[in-house]
Design a protein around this motif. Structure first.
Motif, PDB file in Angstrom:
ATOM      1  N   PHE A  75      91.331 -40.146   4.394  1.00  0.00           N
ATOM      2  CA  PHE A  75      90.815 -39.054   3.566  1.00  0.00           C
ATOM      3  C   PHE A  75      89.299 -39.065   3.625  1.00  0.00           C
ATOM      4  N   ALA A  76      88.726 -37.885   3.690  1.00  0.00           N
ATOM      5  CA  ALA A  76      87.269 -37.753   3.638  1.00  0.00           C
ATOM      6  C   ALA A  76      86.929 -36.514   2.818  1.00  0.00           C
ATOM      7  N   GLU A  77      85.737 -36.539   2.251  1.00  0.00           N
ATOM      8  CA  GLU A  77      85.274 -35.427   1.420  1.00  0.00           C
ATOM      9  C   GLU A  77      83.818 -35.141   1.758  1.00  0.00           C
ATOM     10  N   GLU A  78      83.429 -33.888   1.606  1.00  0.00           N
ATOM     11  CA  GLU A  78      82.053 -33.483   1.911  1.00  0.00           C
ATOM     12  C   GLU A  78      81.638 -32.387   0.943  1.00  0.00           C
ATOM     13  N   LYS A  79      80.408 -32.468   0.475  1.00  0.00           N
ATOM     14  CA  LYS A  79      79.834 -31.403  -0.357  1.00  0.00           C
ATOM     15  C   LYS A  79      78.775 -30.692   0.464  1.00  0.00           C
ATOM     16  N   GLY A  80      78.632 -29.402   0.239  1.00  0.00           N
ATOM     17  CA  GLY A  80      77.627 -28.646   0.975  1.00  0.00           C
ATOM     18  C   GLY A  80      77.765 -27.163   0.723  1.00  0.00           C
ATOM     19  N   GLU A  81      77.300 -26.363   1.682  1.00  0.00           N
ATOM     20  CA  GLU A  81      77.324 -24.916   1.510  1.00  0.00           C
ATOM     21  C   GLU A  81      78.026 -24.187   2.636  1.00  0.00           C
ATOM     22  N   ASN A  82      78.132 -24.819   3.802  1.00  0.00           N
ATOM     23  CA  ASN A  82      78.711 -24.149   4.964  1.00  0.00           C
ATOM     24  C   ASN A  82      80.098 -24.722   5.219  1.00  0.00           C
ATOM     25  N   TRP A  83      81.146 -23.896   4.999  1.00  0.00           N
ATOM     26  CA  TRP A  83      82.524 -24.387   5.123  1.00  0.00           C
ATOM     27  C   TRP A  83      82.788 -24.986   6.501  1.00  0.00           C
ATOM     28  N   ILE A  84      82.373 -24.314   7.546  1.00  0.00           N
ATOM     29  CA  ILE A  84      82.681 -24.790   8.902  1.00  0.00           C
ATOM     30  C   ILE A  84      81.935 -26.092   9.194  1.00  0.00           C
ATOM     31  N   GLY A  85      80.680 -26.165   8.819  1.00  0.00           N
ATOM     32  CA  GLY A  85      79.916 -27.401   8.996  1.00  0.00           C
ATOM     33  C   GLY A  85      80.523 -28.553   8.212  1.00  0.00           C
ATOM     34  N   MET A  86      80.998 -28.261   6.997  1.00  0.00           N
ATOM     35  CA  MET A  86      81.623 -29.291   6.169  1.00  0.00           C
ATOM     36  C   MET A  86      82.954 -29.742   6.785  1.00  0.00           C
ATOM     37  N   LEU A  87      83.716 -28.795   7.347  1.00  0.00           N
ATOM     38  CA  LEU A  87      84.979 -29.150   8.015  1.00  0.00           C
ATOM     39  C   LEU A  87      84.730 -30.083   9.190  1.00  0.00           C
ATOM     40  N   LYS A  88      83.702 -29.778   9.975  1.00  0.00           N
ATOM     41  CA  LYS A  88      83.370 -30.641  11.112  1.00  0.00           C
ATOM     42  C   LYS A  88      82.986 -32.036  10.630  1.00  0.00           C
ATOM     43  N   SER A  89      82.259 -32.103   9.531  1.00  0.00           N
ATOM     44  CA  SER A  89      81.820 -33.386   8.993  1.00  0.00           C
ATOM     45  C   SER A  89      83.005 -34.218   8.505  1.00  0.00           C
ATOM     46  N   VAL A  90      83.938 -33.610   7.738  1.00  0.00           N
ATOM     47  CA  VAL A  90      85.078 -34.389   7.247  1.00  0.00           C
ATOM     48  C   VAL A  90      85.996 -34.789   8.400  1.00  0.00           C
ATOM     49  N   THR A  91      86.086 -33.959   9.430  1.00  0.00           N
ATOM     50  CA  THR A  91      86.874 -34.317  10.610  1.00  0.00           C
ATOM     51  C   THR A  91      86.277 -35.554  11.269  1.00  0.00           C
ATOM     52  N   ASP A  92      84.952 -35.559  11.446  1.00  0.00           N
ATOM     53  CA  ASP A  92      84.279 -36.714  12.057  1.00  0.00           C
ATOM     54  C   ASP A  92      84.437 -37.976  11.206  1.00  0.00           C
ATOM     55  N   LYS A  93      84.365 -37.837   9.883  1.00  0.00           N
ATOM     56  CA  LYS A  93      84.549 -38.995   8.997  1.00  0.00           C
ATOM     57  C   LYS A  93      85.961 -39.553   9.144  1.00  0.00           C
ATOM     58  N   ASN A  94      86.946 -38.659   9.228  1.00  0.00           N
ATOM     59  CA  ASN A  94      88.334 -39.121   9.387  1.00  0.00           C
ATOM     60  C   ASN A  94      88.545 -39.778  10.747  1.00  0.00           C
ATOM     61  N   ILE A  95      87.898 -39.274  11.779  1.00  0.00           N
ATOM     62  CA  ILE A  95      88.004 -39.897  13.108  1.00  0.00           C
ATOM     63  C   ILE A  95      87.466 -41.320  13.051  1.00  0.00           C
ATOM     64  N   ARG A  96      86.333 -41.514  12.378  1.00  0.00           N
ATOM     65  CA  ARG A  96      85.778 -42.874  12.259  1.00  0.00           C
ATOM     66  C   ARG A  96      86.767 -43.805  11.545  1.00  0.00           C
ATOM     67  N   GLN A  97      87.437 -43.298  10.518  1.00  0.00           N
ATOM     68  CA  GLN A  97      88.438 -44.129   9.829  1.00  0.00           C
ATOM     69  C   GLN A  97      89.616 -44.449  10.736  1.00  0.00           C
ATOM     70  N   LEU A  98      90.060 -43.454  11.498  1.00  0.00           N
ATOM     71  CA  LEU A  98      91.177 -43.696  12.426  1.00  0.00           C
ATOM     72  C   LEU A  98      90.801 -44.742  13.471  1.00  0.00           C
ATOM     73  N   GLN A  99      89.555 -44.699  13.944  1.00  0.00           N
ATOM     74  CA  GLN A  99      89.110 -45.667  14.951  1.00  0.00           C
ATOM     75  C   GLN A  99      89.028 -47.073  14.341  1.00  0.00           C
ATOM     76  N   LYS A 100      88.647 -47.198  13.070  1.00  0.00           N
ATOM     77  CA  LYS A 100      88.579 -48.499  12.418  1.00  0.00           C
ATOM     78  C   LYS A 100      89.960 -49.091  12.236  1.00  0.00           C
ATOM     79  N   ASP A 101      90.950 -48.230  11.974  1.00  0.00           N
ATOM     80  CA  ASP A 101      92.303 -48.703  11.680  1.00  0.00           C
ATOM     81  C   ASP A 101      93.054 -49.156  12.940  1.00  0.00           C
ATOM     82  N   LYS A 102      92.507 -48.895  14.123  1.00  0.00           N
ATOM     83  CA  LYS A 102      93.207 -49.284  15.365  1.00  0.00           C
ATOM     84  C   LYS A 102      93.151 -50.773  15.571  1.00  0.00           C
TER      85      LYS A 102
END
Length: 102
Positions: A75-102
């Protein structure tokens, strides 16, 4: 606006009380699944939460994204103003978590 769809075998559940999710944001959610799929092949579900609080200059917008995978979900969360930019950010945060869990 809440909606559910199935994209490439992944159940997408979007919750956005009092907000409309544009086609471009929906396309970005699908792109997030494509990107996440490069790091894990076992995505069962993707839950995205859009939240806007307050009005005017004090308004805050938040996106939360839960990726349902075998074992603990990420799970990741992001605050901001641009929905698409925030979506990209939470996606990247979740990818980092997935890589740690490997």
């Amino acid at each position: 606006m809440n909606y559910t769809e199935n994209y490439k075998g992944v159940k997408i559940d979007v919750q956005s009380p009092n907000l409309d999710v544009s086609e471009s944001v929906q396309a970005e959610i699908r792109a997030s699944i494509d990107k996440l799929s490069r790091f894990t092949t076992n995505i069962n579900a993707l839950d995205v939460y859009f939240k806007a609080e307050g009005q005017g200059g004090t308004a805050t917008t938040t996106i939360g994204m839960r990726v349902g995978v075998p074992g603990p979900d990420v799970f990741a969360e992001e605050k901001g103003e641009n929905w698409i930019g925030m979506l990209k950010s939470v996606t990247d945060k979740n990818i980092r978590q997935l890589q740690k869990d490997k």
